[in-house]
Design an enzyme around this catalytic site. Structure first.
Site, short mmCIF file in Angstrom:
data_model
loop_
_atom_site.label_atom_id
_atom_site.label_comp_id
_atom_site.label_asym_id
_atom_site.label_seq_id
_atom_site.Cartn_x
_atom_site.Cartn_y
_atom_site.Cartn_z
N ASP A 133 -15.23 76.58 -13.64
CA ASP A 133 -15.68 77.73 -13.92
C ASP A 133 -15.05 78.47 -12.93
O ASP A 133 -15.46 78.36 -11.88
CB ASP A 133 -17.01 77.99 -14.03
CG ASP A 133 -17.43 79.39 -14.79
OD1 ASP A 133 -16.66 79.95 -15.40
OD2 ASP A 133 -18.51 79.77 -14.62
N HIS A 140 -17.09 91.88 -11.78
CA HIS A 140 -18.30 91.16 -11.76
C HIS A 140 -18.95 90.61 -10.33
O HIS A 140 -19.98 90.76 -9.81
CB HIS A 140 -18.06 89.80 -12.58
CG HIS A 140 -19.26 88.83 -12.48
ND1 HIS A 140 -20.53 89.01 -12.90
CD2 HIS A 140 -19.08 87.38 -12.09
CE1 HIS A 140 -21.25 87.89 -12.67
NE2 HIS A 140 -20.17 87.03 -12.15
N GLU A 206 -23.66 84.49 -19.37
CA GLU A 206 -22.40 84.93 -18.66
C GLU A 206 -21.24 84.85 -19.87
O GLU A 206 -20.96 83.78 -20.39
CB GLU A 206 -21.99 83.98 -17.50
CG GLU A 206 -22.97 84.16 -16.43
CD GLU A 206 -22.48 83.66 -15.12
OE1 GLU A 206 -21.58 82.88 -15.07
OE2 GLU A 206 -22.81 84.16 -14.13
N GLU A 208 -17.70 84.75 -21.19
CA GLU A 208 -16.42 84.01 -20.51
C GLU A 208 -15.53 83.71 -21.59
O GLU A 208 -15.82 83.69 -22.81
CB GLU A 208 -16.94 83.00 -19.65
CG GLU A 208 -17.89 83.24 -18.49
CD GLU A 208 -17.73 82.41 -17.41
OE1 GLU A 208 -16.82 81.54 -17.23
OE2 GLU A 208 -18.87 82.21 -16.74
N ASP A 240 -21.56 80.80 -20.10
CA ASP A 240 -22.24 80.19 -19.08
C ASP A 240 -23.71 80.40 -18.72
O ASP A 240 -23.89 81.36 -17.91
CB ASP A 240 -21.32 80.15 -17.63
CG ASP A 240 -21.58 79.66 -16.38
OD1 ASP A 240 -22.55 78.46 -16.58
OD2 ASP A 240 -21.33 80.09 -15.52
N ARG A 244 -30.86 82.37 -12.60
CA ARG A 244 -30.73 82.95 -11.59
C ARG A 244 -31.60 82.82 -10.30
O ARG A 244 -31.20 82.78 -9.28
CB ARG A 244 -30.70 84.44 -11.75
CG ARG A 244 -29.66 85.10 -12.89
CD ARG A 244 -28.45 84.64 -12.52
NE ARG A 244 -27.33 85.45 -13.49
CZ ARG A 244 -25.84 84.78 -13.60
NH1 ARG A 244 -25.76 84.07 -12.68
NH2 ARG A 244 -25.26 85.51 -14.31
N GLN A 247 -30.51 79.29 -8.97
CA GLN A 247 -29.29 79.70 -8.52
C GLN A 247 -29.35 80.26 -6.81
O GLN A 247 -28.67 79.76 -6.20
CB GLN A 247 -28.36 80.62 -9.22
CG GLN A 247 -26.97 80.76 -8.66
CD GLN A 247 -26.18 81.83 -9.65
OE1 GLN A 247 -26.69 82.13 -10.71
NE2 GLN A 247 -25.10 82.05 -9.39
N LYS A 260 -26.76 75.76 -13.34
CA LYS A 260 -25.66 76.21 -14.58
C LYS A 260 -25.35 74.97 -15.19
O LYS A 260 -25.03 75.17 -16.26
CB LYS A 260 -24.56 76.77 -13.75
CG LYS A 260 -24.58 78.30 -13.45
CD LYS A 260 -23.36 78.74 -12.81
CE LYS A 260 -23.40 80.12 -12.17
NZ LYS A 260 -23.00 81.12 -13.25
N THR A 264 -23.74 74.65 -21.42
CA THR A 264 -22.85 75.69 -21.58
C THR A 264 -22.12 75.56 -22.93
O THR A 264 -22.40 74.73 -23.41
CB THR A 264 -21.45 75.41 -20.77
OG1 THR A 264 -21.97 75.09 -19.28
CG2 THR A 264 -20.45 76.38 -20.77
N GLU A 381 -26.34 91.59 -13.78
CA GLU A 381 -25.31 92.75 -13.56
C GLU A 381 -26.33 94.15 -14.09
O GLU A 381 -26.65 95.10 -13.69
CB GLU A 381 -24.20 92.99 -13.83
CG GLU A 381 -23.31 92.33 -12.86
CD GLU A 381 -21.88 92.23 -13.58
OE1 GLU A 381 -21.06 93.33 -13.46
OE2 GLU A 381 -21.36 91.11 -14.01
MN MN Z 1 -19.77 81.56 -14.95
#
Ligand code: MN
Length: 435
Positions: A133, A140, A206, A208, A240, A244, A247, A260, A264, A381
């Site tokens: 990834d 971002h 996420e 992607e 993904d 948080r 993380q 993560k 996925t 975000e």
């Molecule tokens: Mn990602």
């Protein structure tokens, strides 16, 4: 597994205009997928609201003998490994087969291999040996950086090097499979408290793109950027999932890990690069003050046409919204063309040290966010790490995802003079943690 009834195809069934924009599968698209046929998995291509069973086409002699084995395999890997000439031959054969003026005998056999997508169970079409990834959206990276390092949002390496980490291929699941809320170790930042071990309170998505590698590279031999695009087979949508709070406690010094790798999601359709050709465009233009990429990352033709012009959106459907029969709530829209690094740059960089790529590998772009704050591809975000919750039509609010929430990613390409193509959907519902 039961699959849809055979359907006779005519102009109306195959007309892409009848489908929503993310679900456009015209003759110029022909994305690859896989579906359940009793206890087997068959490869297929999508056409209109239908899928064409490639295994059945091969069995009834509609495909060239050189493609029989690849089309009767449960995954696309064998076809991928046969190379670009085989990919082109299959596409040409299917296009001819689906054309209105095909010979009646062939048409009859092809009709027998058509099923409605709605009545079919789509499965994971590629065996994915490795998953990497990246972090290719500067918008971002900047906004996430602002949350955690207001003084220096963008780290000094960002404009020189495509940042990435090795993900976990074993936990990639196809759209529709539920995601169990992960449990993990967290510790609130800037608080002198002991870490705890609990279900994540900051579950995020996420938005992607997945780039599928169709041609391998040998260990020790970097792929030059000038031929990097030849290794790409196709793209799909990818989510993904990210915890948080886990993380932020675990990521230093070695990067994302259990925050993560629990899951996925990928969309079931793989759009071949040849279908995307009309929708390629320039890489995101870099301000004159930005450094020029080093020679191994710079190729004029890639700067001119290495971007992919896919429009993307994220939608949320909560349990209360479902109960009230409300439409999914749009969270954001963004464009893959806003990525700072192109797919060819990602491939060239990944192999620049001699790391080999394998057939079926997925390189994901990283969260695709646009320059506007509203075009952010994740909740971290959009809600500024949960401090600005989103108000939903039901009166509910969301800082991060709750159990029962369903996240839907959609993508499509449009350009005047070309039929619109849709990447389909990548969706999954959050289930409560196992406690
Ligand atoms: Mn990602």
């Amino acid at each position: 597994m039961h699959h849809g009834k055979t359907k006779h195809y005519g102009a109306q069934e195959l007309a892409p205009g009848r489908q929503p924009s993310h679900q456009r599968f015209p003759l110029t698209h022909l994305p690859y997928g896989a579906f359940a046929v009793e206890d087997q998995q068959h490869l297929c291509v999508a056409i209109g609201a239908h899928l064409l069973d490639l295994h059945a086409c091969a069995s009834s002699g509609l495909l060239p003998p050189t493609l029989t084995e690849a089309c009767q395999a449960p995954t696309l890997n064998l076809l991928m490994s046969q190379g670009r000439q085989a990919w082109a031959l299959l596409r040409k054969t299917i296009t001819t087969l689906l054309h209105a003026d095909v010979k009646p005998q062939q048409k009859e056999k092809a009709e027998a291999a058509l099923h409605s997508i709605a009545g079919s169970t789509l499965q994971k079409p590629v065996h994915i040996p490795n998953y990497t990834d990246f972090y290719a959206s500067i918008h971002h990276a900047t906004r996430v950086g602002q949350l955690f390092r207001p003084d220096q949002p963008l780290l000094p390496n960002y404009k020189h090097i495509p940042i990435g980490y090795h993900g976990r291929a074993s936990s990639i699941v196809v759209s529709g499979e539920p995601i169990i809320r992960p449990i993990g170790q967290t510790r609130p930042p800037a608080e002198e408290v002991e870490p705890d071990f609990l279900p994540t309170k900051k579950l995020d998505y996420e938005l992607e793109l997945a780039l599928y590698i169709g041609q391998p590279s040998a260990q020790g031999t970097p792929i030059p950027i000038s031929s990097a695009a030849d290794h790409l087979f196709g793209v799909s949508l990818l989510n993904d999932w990210s915890a948080r709070d886990i993380q932020s406690w675990e990521y230093q010094p070695l990067g994302p890990f259990l925050a993560k790798n629990f899951a996925t999601s990928i969309s079931p359709w793989v759009t071949p690069m040849s279908a995307l050709e009309p929708f390629r465009g320039p890489a995101e233009s870099r301000p004159a003050t930005d450094p020029k990429p080093l020679p191994y990352l710079y190729f004029a033709a890639d700067q001119k046409a290495g971007g992919i012009n896919v429009e993307l959106e994220v939608l949320l459907l909560t349990e209360a919204m479902k109960a009230n029969r409300l439409q999914p709530f749009p969270l954001s829209e963004s464009k893959a063309q806003d990525l700072y690094w192109t797919p060819a740059q990602l491939i060239a960089h990944h192999t620049s040290n001699g790391c080999n790529l394998q057939v079926g590998d997925v390189l994901a772009t990283g969260t695709i966010s646009g320059p506007a704050e509203a075009s952010a591809g994740c909740l971290l975000e959009l809600t500024r790490n949960g401090t600005r919750p989103i108000l939903l039509p039901t009166g509910e609010t969301r800082a991060f995802l709750e159990d029962g929430d369903e996240i839907i990613l959609r993508g499509s390409c449009k350009l005047s003079g070309h039929p619109r193509i849709g990447l389909g959907e990548c969706r999954a519902t959050i289930l409560p943690a196992h406690t």
